[in-house]
Design a protein around this motif. Structure first.
Motif, PDB file in Angstrom:
ATOM      1  N   TYR A  68       0.822  -1.207   0.000  1.00 16.40           N
ATOM      2  CA  TYR A  68       0.000   0.000   0.000  1.00 16.40           C
ATOM      3  C   TYR A  68       0.859   1.262   0.000  1.00 16.40           C
ATOM      4  N   PHE A  69       2.068   1.149   0.530  1.00 19.45           N
ATOM      5  CA  PHE A  69       2.966   2.296   0.583  1.00 19.45           C
ATOM      6  C   PHE A  69       4.332   1.873   0.051  1.00 19.45           C
ATOM      7  N   ALA A  70       4.893   2.669  -0.850  1.00 18.59           N
ATOM      8  CA  ALA A  70       6.212   2.379  -1.413  1.00 18.59           C
ATOM      9  C   ALA A  70       6.774   3.662  -2.013  1.00 18.59           C
ATOM     10  N   SER A  71       8.080   3.813  -1.936  1.00 16.70           N
ATOM     11  CA  SER A  71       8.732   5.007  -2.473  1.00 16.70           C
ATOM     12  C   SER A  71       9.106   4.852  -3.940  1.00 16.70           C
ATOM     13  N   GLU A  72       8.933   3.649  -4.487  1.00 17.33           N
ATOM     14  CA  GLU A  72       9.224   3.380  -5.889  1.00 17.33           C
ATOM     15  C   GLU A  72       8.297   2.276  -6.370  1.00 17.33           C
ATOM     16  N   PRO A  73       8.156   2.106  -7.687  1.00 18.08           N
ATOM     17  CA  PRO A  73       7.187   1.121  -8.195  1.00 18.08           C
ATOM     18  C   PRO A  73       7.449  -0.312  -7.731  1.00 18.08           C
ATOM     19  N   VAL A  74       8.732  -0.713  -7.731  1.00 19.78           N
ATOM     20  CA  VAL A  74       9.081  -2.087  -7.331  1.00 19.78           C
ATOM     21  C   VAL A  74      10.247  -2.005  -6.344  1.00 19.78           C
ATOM     22  N   PRO A  75       9.965  -1.883  -5.059  1.00 21.74           N
ATOM     23  CA  PRO A  75      11.047  -1.690  -4.096  1.00 21.74           C
ATOM     24  C   PRO A  75      11.928  -2.909  -3.873  1.00 21.74           C
ATOM     25  N   TRP A  76      11.406  -4.109  -4.178  1.00 20.42           N
ATOM     26  CA  TRP A  76      12.214  -5.295  -3.882  1.00 20.42           C
ATOM     27  C   TRP A  76      11.658  -6.501  -4.617  1.00 20.42           C
ATOM     28  N   ALA A  77      12.557  -7.423  -4.963  1.00 21.67           N
ATOM     29  CA  ALA A  77      12.149  -8.681  -5.595  1.00 21.67           C
ATOM     30  C   ALA A  77      13.283  -9.681  -5.438  1.00 21.67           C
ATOM     31  N   ARG A  78      12.975 -10.945  -5.651  1.00 18.28           N
ATOM     32  CA  ARG A  78      14.003 -11.980  -5.600  1.00 18.28           C
ATOM     33  C   ARG A  78      13.521 -13.219  -6.340  1.00 18.28           C
ATOM     34  N   VAL A  79      14.486 -14.044  -6.759  1.00 14.36           N
ATOM     35  CA  VAL A  79      14.186 -15.356  -7.324  1.00 14.36           C
ATOM     36  C   VAL A  79      14.262 -16.381  -6.202  1.00 14.36           C
ATOM     37  N   ILE A  80      13.254 -17.220  -6.114  1.00 17.04           N
ATOM     38  CA  ILE A  80      13.245 -18.318  -5.149  1.00 17.04           C
ATOM     39  C   ILE A  80      13.486 -19.604  -5.924  1.00 17.04           C
ATOM     40  N   ARG A  81      14.624 -20.240  -5.658  1.00 14.63           N
ATOM     41  CA  ARG A  81      15.008 -21.434  -6.404  1.00 14.63           C
ATOM     42  C   ARG A  81      14.263 -22.658  -5.889  1.00 14.63           C
ATOM     43  N   GLY A  82      13.912 -23.545  -6.806  1.00 13.39           N
ATOM     44  CA  GLY A  82      13.211 -24.772  -6.454  1.00 13.39           C
ATOM     45  C   GLY A  82      13.033 -25.626  -7.686  1.00 13.39           C
ATOM     46  N   ASP A  83      12.117 -26.598  -7.632  1.00  5.79           N
ATOM     47  CA  ASP A  83      11.828 -27.394  -8.826  1.00  5.79           C
ATOM     48  C   ASP A  83      11.415 -26.481  -9.974  1.00  5.79           C
ATOM     49  N   ILE A  84      10.629 -25.464  -9.640  1.00  4.66           N
ATOM     50  CA  ILE A  84      10.330 -24.374 -10.562  1.00  4.66           C
ATOM     51  C   ILE A  84      10.814 -23.089  -9.898  1.00  4.66           C
ATOM     52  N   ASP A  85      11.763 -22.424 -10.516  1.00  3.39           N
ATOM     53  CA  ASP A  85      12.236 -21.154  -9.962  1.00  3.39           C
ATOM     54  C   ASP A  85      11.120 -20.117 -10.084  1.00  3.39           C
ATOM     55  N   SER A  86      10.784 -19.485  -8.985  1.00  7.42           N
ATOM     56  CA  SER A  86       9.720 -18.482  -8.996  1.00  7.42           C
ATOM     57  C   SER A  86      10.294 -17.113  -8.666  1.00  7.42           C
ATOM     58  N   ILE A  87       9.514 -16.085  -8.949  1.00  9.35           N
ATOM     59  CA  ILE A  87       9.933 -14.712  -8.690  1.00  9.35           C
ATOM     60  C   ILE A  87       8.966 -14.075  -7.702  1.00  9.35           C
ATOM     61  N   GLU A  88       9.511 -13.603  -6.602  1.00  4.08           N
ATOM     62  CA  GLU A  88       8.729 -12.888  -5.596  1.00  4.08           C
ATOM     63  C   GLU A  88       8.848 -11.396  -5.880  1.00  4.08           C
ATOM     64  N   LEU A  89       7.704 -10.750  -6.095  1.00  3.59           N
ATOM     65  CA  LEU A  89       7.681  -9.345  -6.492  1.00  3.59           C
ATOM     66  C   LEU A  89       6.969  -8.495  -5.445  1.00  3.59           C
ATOM     67  N   HIS A  90       7.683  -7.546  -4.867  1.00  2.00           N
ATOM     68  CA  HIS A  90       7.098  -6.547  -3.981  1.00  2.00           C
ATOM     69  C   HIS A  90       6.922  -5.271  -4.801  1.00  2.00           C
ATOM     70  N   PHE A  91       5.697  -4.802  -4.929  1.00  2.00           N
ATOM     71  CA  PHE A  91       5.430  -3.661  -5.801  1.00  2.00           C
ATOM     72  C   PHE A  91       4.337  -2.783  -5.195  1.00  2.00           C
TER      73      PHE A  91
END
Length: 279
Positions: A68-91
């Motif tokens: 709900y509050f952020a100083s930029e459009p996408v303040p943080w993200a990361r790849v989570i490795r696994g059987d299927i690598d996924s992307i966690e997006l904070h926006f």
């Protein structure tokens, strides 16, 4: 949701398959917000594939973390490795499509899907690769201009140089402790400098460029290195694909260095000359 993905050029491996894109927490957004987020992510996937071709992995999964509050459009993200690598997006949930598209974060995380997880001591290689590729993706897909490409690389290298003066020690050791000592700028941008030097060396020896080699790596090697891989094995694979010793020779010179590499303006501008950008 299904996306029909772009075909790569005739000189590269051909993939003809559909990729599934799935989401977690999409329902926490309004319908209009869902439309914006899907448009943004589809745009990022298409841009990364236009430049890099299809990744080895079949399908994409995004774990959405709207704020709900952020100083930029996408303040943080990361790849989570696994059987299927996924992307966690904070926006920022109220960001517009234009704001999200201009942000570099999604292109960076998508670039990580093209290489395996490295050991912590080789994170300079992983983050340097993703940071370098994100700039190429954004430039080739007209998200940024030629001059913006140059300015972003130059500014990043300057930040890396300043951070190196504060975070001393051998690069592989600093990479292992990047989070604890706040050495992100040194680690990321020393890695970018490595790939700038490599790219220019490939061009000088009339070898395939990095983008072409990353595409070939998806076919020859990515499956056998699906999970964790050492940096040296990764660069040896790229050496074999390029029929050179460029990647490993630079790797051994970089991993123990304590200084920040000297990269000239000419070396940066050479990156976006037509020969370097062939796909």
């Amino acid at each position: 949701m299904q996306l029909l993905l772009n075909m790569v050029t005739a000189n590269e491996p051909i993939f003809t398959k559909k990729e599934e894109v799935t989401f977690s927490n999409l329902s926490t957004l309004s319908l209009s917000q869902q439309k914006t987020i899907k448009q943004w992510i589809n745009s990022g996937i298409n841009a990364s594939q236009t430049t890099l071709g299809l990744p080895f992995q079949e399908g994409y999964h995004f774990d959405l973390k709207p704020r709900y509050f952020a100083s930029e459009p996408v303040p943080w993200a990361r790849v989570i490795r696994g059987d299927i690598d996924s992307i966690e997006l904070h926006f920022f949930r109220y960001a517009s499509f234009a704001q999200l598209k201009k942000d570099w974060t999604l292109y960076h995380e998508l670039s990580h899907l093209y290489h395996p997880l490295f050991e912590y001591s080789d994170f300079w290689l992983a983050e340097g690769l993703a940071t370098y590729l994100q700039q190429l993706i954004m430039f080739q897909n007209r998200v940024i201009t030629r001059e913006e490409f140059y300015q972003r690389i130059s500014a990043g290298l300057s930040r890396g140089k300043r951070n190196t003066q504060e975070k001393t020690g051998k690069l592989n050791s600093v990479s292992e402790n990047m989070w604890q000592i706040d050495a992100f700028q040194r680690v990321y941008w020393t890695g970018v400098a490595y790939f700038i030097e490599v790219e220019n060396a490939l061009k000088k020896q009339n070898k395939p460029n990095l983008i072409s080699l990353i595409k070939r790596y998806q076919v020859c090697c990515r499956q056998s290195h699906k999970n964790t891989e050492t940096g040296i094995n990764f660069v040896k694979d790229l050496d074999r694909l390029s029929r050179s010793a460029i990647f490993s020779s630079h790797y051994f010179r970089y991993r123990n260095r304590t200084d920040f590499p000297a990269i000239s303006s000419a070396q940066i501008r050479q990156l976006i000359q037509p020969k370097t950008l062939e796909k």
